[in-house]
Design an enzyme around this catalytic site. Sequence first.
Site, PDB file in Angstrom:
ATOM      1  CG  HIS A 195       2.837   5.205  -8.691  1.00 44.13           C
ATOM      2  ND1 HIS A 195       2.305   4.168  -9.415  1.00 44.13           N
ATOM      3  CD2 HIS A 195       3.213   6.129  -9.618  1.00 44.13           C
ATOM      4  CE1 HIS A 195       2.381   4.441 -10.709  1.00 44.13           C
ATOM      5  NE2 HIS A 195       2.915   5.626 -10.853  1.00 44.13           N
ATOM      6  CG  HIS A 227      -1.025   1.112  -4.466  1.00 42.10           C
ATOM      7  ND1 HIS A 227      -1.015   0.959  -5.834  1.00 42.10           N
ATOM      8  CD2 HIS A 227      -1.517  -0.060  -3.965  1.00 42.10           C
ATOM      9  CE1 HIS A 227      -1.472  -0.250  -6.151  1.00 42.10           C
ATOM     10  NE2 HIS A 227      -1.773  -0.880  -5.037  1.00 42.10           N
ATOM     11  CD  GLU A 235      -2.816  -1.251  -0.066  1.00 42.06           C
ATOM     12  OE1 GLU A 235      -2.931  -0.238  -0.798  1.00 42.06           O
ATOM     13  OE2 GLU A 235      -3.348  -2.346  -0.333  1.00 42.06           O
TER      14      GLU A 235
END
Length: 599
Positions: free
Chosen positions: A396, A393, A390
């Site tokens: 990113h 993510h 997570e």
Amino acid sequence: MDKKLKDRKDIDDKYKWKLEDIYESDKEWNDDFDKAKKIIRQLSDFKGKIKDSESLLNVLKLNDALQMIIEKLFVYARMKRDEDNSNGKYQALTDKAMRINIEASSATSFIAPEILSMDEKILKSCIEENADFIDYRHFLEDLLRYKPHTLSDKEEMILAESEVMAHSPENIFKMLDNADIRFPSIEDEDGDLVELTHGNYIRFISSKDRNVRKKSFESLYSVYKNFANTYAAMTDSNVKKDVFYSKIRNYSTSLEASLFDDNVPVSVYDNLIEAIHEKINLLHRYVSLRKRMLNLDELHMYDLYVPLVADFDKEYEYEEAKDIVLKALEPLGNEYVSILREGFDSRWIDVYENRGKTSGAYSWGTYGVHPFVLLNFQGKLDDVFTIAHEMGHSLHTYYSDKAQKYINSHYKIFVAEVASTCNESILIDYLLKNARDKSEKLYLLNHYLEQFKGTIFRQVMFAEFEKYTHEEAEKGEALTAEKLCKKYHELNQFYYGNDIIVDDEIDYEWERIPHFYSSFYVYKYATGFSAAVALSQMILNEGDAAVKRYIEFLKSGGSDYPLNILKKAGVDLTTKKPVLDALTVFENVLDEMERLLDR
């Protein structure tokens, strides 16, 4: 660790995300709601007036301002609801955010068609020569790509109206599969009679008790067998729907139509399947290893999910898990780790389960504010992987938002799992290098092999099945239950090899795969995983140069097409190489596991 489920008020604030970073108060939320309403009214004034560069730029900027607020409103309301789903206040706020989102979508639906109806010379001049449009160039170029597949206003309106009917196969599937289907009861490991459900099937098919596995497998598919013709009719309707829309919009095939949004050529899909075919012997080897480790004379389809290694029972405190992730991800460089630590220390994460909290895990956020992560940390090794995943993510999103204007900040689903899976791959490398004993190492190796099996091999088998169903429909062939079962059986035989009995029951598995109603989606799992493994190997083996390319990938957001962004990072998915490189890692892990077992 305290195992009693707490109310949210009883959890220490340092383990709760700080949503005040989005809105300090609900009053601020309501002020933005009113602002969004005002912008919607302003945008409606542009309808029929997008004729030149000035009006185009104004409407694009105003639409960005609206979309940023709409996103912010919804993300905040939904995450507040996720803290405790029994909280009526935030149920209402979420509904309110959803309604204004629909209102905004309707109010701005004229923008794309009007841009496409502009004089193409003016539009191309904006893209190629006007510096004011530098942030909108990719958006406009992408919009122009759709021109050959965009119909007249009246035809588009008819197609839009037809979407309600187009979802019928999927909606019927959901109702039948989730509401109406009932499975028989079976005896569990303790001899208790338990009704089989979608939820507990996973537990039963992974049971160490082979009789439980076999009975759950046979019982589940006996029901699907009884409904085979109904599921075939739904599948046939869904595929025909895809074929209809692809023809109407002037695509050569439904596969081409589906890949067009990501600007991915059909050859990428075909290369993926071909690469797996070339290396299918590796999955056969893993199946043989499974048969050996389970000490079975005959391996059956219901033996594919039982763990090969006893559950790794080490418990982790949250602080320990954070430290492991920080240490493991050091190869990504000081800046990356510094941002990661900031996320841990600045309450980006909602850590523990509480009464009413949404289950599972996700990373989410809104432009202009750092991302957030929802966890339900239980202290298992899987939870350590979830943190790495997570936060992959989240970083990113963090890098993308910092580097890009709003219009280019949202990366495509095609690359969405790359950063998260790359983190997991780097983490498992670290854990393997620091494993305390043989059993821990075997557990980790098996964990990695199972990721490959589930995310590459199995998803590509699904992708191949989808390709077959659509090609049959495009030839005018009906998709009968008999034909679908026959093809699915053949695929299982090919993928899993000669060391397993491909039981007749597996012929009906296609009936229960919901992703088949989101056609040509599953291949993205395999390409994303392959790209992530390839990138992680570059980072671990090349060091700074690979890290620099990877950070640029994270910063790219949606500023270019996914294949171009990945290519700059060193992964060219227009070739088979990234997939074959990932499978080389699978082979190395398989070799290591076999060596350990032979010691």
